[in-house]
Design a protein around this motif. Structure first.
Motif, PDB file in Angstrom:
ATOM      1  N   ARG A   4       0.821  -1.209   0.000  1.00 26.35           N
ATOM      2  CA  ARG A   4       0.000   0.000   0.000  1.00 26.35           C
ATOM      3  C   ARG A   4       0.858   1.263   0.000  1.00 26.35           C
ATOM      4  N   SER A  11       0.542   3.954  -2.855  1.00 25.35           N
ATOM      5  CA  SER A  11       0.261   5.350  -2.509  1.00 25.35           C
ATOM      6  C   SER A  11       1.078   6.303  -3.384  1.00 25.35           C
ATOM      7  N   SER A  23      -3.421   9.011  -0.680  1.00 31.43           N
ATOM      8  CA  SER A  23      -3.033   8.641   0.680  1.00 31.43           C
ATOM      9  C   SER A  23      -3.141   7.131   0.886  1.00 31.43           C
ATOM     10  N   VAL A  24      -2.197   6.584   1.641  1.00 27.05           N
ATOM     11  CA  VAL A  24      -2.216   5.156   1.947  1.00 27.05           C
ATOM     12  C   VAL A  24      -3.494   4.782   2.699  1.00 27.05           C
ATOM     13  N   ILE A  59      -6.441   3.304   0.475  1.00 25.17           N
ATOM     14  CA  ILE A  59      -6.159   2.127  -0.348  1.00 25.17           C
ATOM     15  C   ILE A  59      -6.424   0.865   0.458  1.00 25.17           C
TER      16      ILE A  59
END
Length: 344
Positions: free
Chosen positions: A54, A58, A64-65, A68
């Motif tokens: 992730r 990103s 943004s992580v 996800i």
């Protein structure tokens, strides 16, 4: 032979498979090495949150992580998001990928069909705007659509996204095949992202790893991400799959070559299909929907070639077929076999 999905060749031997829409360039060497290198990790549970993958996604997706979530293929994520959000009423545009309907059925959702017209080449048109009202909780769109390969015009997608946002409808855009399209950014929902949007993507088709199972969802809000993450199995992505995904994200040159190759072979295959007298519904994906005589799938199977009989798709009847774009030599074999079947 009516199929639920393409690629089901376990009971068939010496078959050239045009039923599954997999990258004809095959698995990148770096991805193969990453999978082999992950063998030592199979004695441990995989990271349930796919933190490293992730993190790479990103940067790759510029999001943004926290927005996800990864899953065991895009199919896994379809079911997880539906179970997490439990829509009471949802819209699907038919014909389209059957798993949306299956997932919605599982939660007792009322399913509304927006029927795409053959006269309009199965395009999503402005008529969809009138049915996007506050009675809906969710809407699925697929770009390019499976099995038609058609895209939604960017100006219409703007209106769809705005109408869904206005009426509190979660808009899910399945973009698993969009990376095969050269100007994919122009058609992605990312340009019209809002808190109620979800984009589905997968490594399966582009990197030719359907046996690994790896997909991810980009969510318009961290709240959506959290709900989907908590739905379904805890360890949803294996260690080999996570390693494969990380390696694949460095394969920009492979993706560029794939797009160029698919574009060239699409032109060739479309021209040859038309020359043989079949009706081609030209799209933008690495596959074609076409119409010909009934029984053609069985005739081609006798020639050692498997294509996708599309009768199982809502709104499609006998005589509709889908074929993948494969290597040039394989495409020639398909055309030669079709010629023998159709013209003797």
């Amino acid at each position: 032979m009516i199929q639920q999905h393409g690629g089901n060749i376990e009971q068939l031997r010496c078959i050239l498979d045009f039923s599954a829409n997999i990258n004809p360039l095959g698995v990148p060497d770096s991805v193969k090495k990453a999978i082999l290198g992950s063998i030592a990790d199979i004695e441990k549970y995989p990271d349930p949150y796919c933190r490293e993958l992730r993190g790479k996604l990103s940067k790759h997706e510029s999001i943004s992580v926290d927005n996800i979530v990864c899953g065991n293929g895009a199919d896994d994520l379809i079911f997880r998001m539906v179970h997490a959000l439990k829509p009471r009423k949802a819209l699907i545009c038919v014909p389209t990928f059957s798993e949306y309907r299956r997932a919605l059925y599982e939660v007792g959702c009322e399913i509304c069909e927006h029927k795409l017209s053959e006269q309009n080449n199965f395009d999503v048109t402005e008529s969809i705007i009138d049915v996007l009202d506050s009675s809906l909780d969710m809407c699925f769109i697929c770009m390019p659509n499976n099995p038609t390969g058609r895209l939604i015009a960017p100006e219409l997608l703007t209106k769809i996204a705005a109408k869904c946002s206005e009426n509190g409808i979660v808009l899910v855009s399945d973009e698993c095949f969009l990376d095969f399209v050269s100007d994919s950014e122009s058609y992605s929902l990312r340009r019209y992202f809002s808190e109620s949007c979800i984009i589905l993507k997968a490594f399966t088709k582009l990197f030719a790893i359907p046996g690994i199972r790896l997909g991810y969802a980009l969510c318009g809000s961290s709240k959506l991400t959290e709900k989907i993450q908590k739905s379904g199995q805890f360890w949803s992505v294996s260690a080999p799959a996570q390693s494969a995904g990380i390696a694949a994200l460095y394969e920009a040159d492979y993706v560029r070559k794939t797009r160029e190759y698919i574009a060239d072979e699409r032109r060739f295959l479309a021209a040859e299909l038309i020359r043989l007298g079949v009706k081609v519904y030209d799209g933008a994906a690495n596959y074609f929907l076409f119409r010909s005589r009934t029984g053609l799938a069985e005739e081609l199977l006798a020639e050692g070639i498997l294509i996708r009989d599309c009768q199982s798709f809502s709104r499609l009847t006998e005589g509709f077929y889908r074929v993948a774009v494969r290597t040039h030599d394989e495409n020639i074999r398909l055309i030669s076999a079709l010629g023998r079947c159709l013209n003797g």
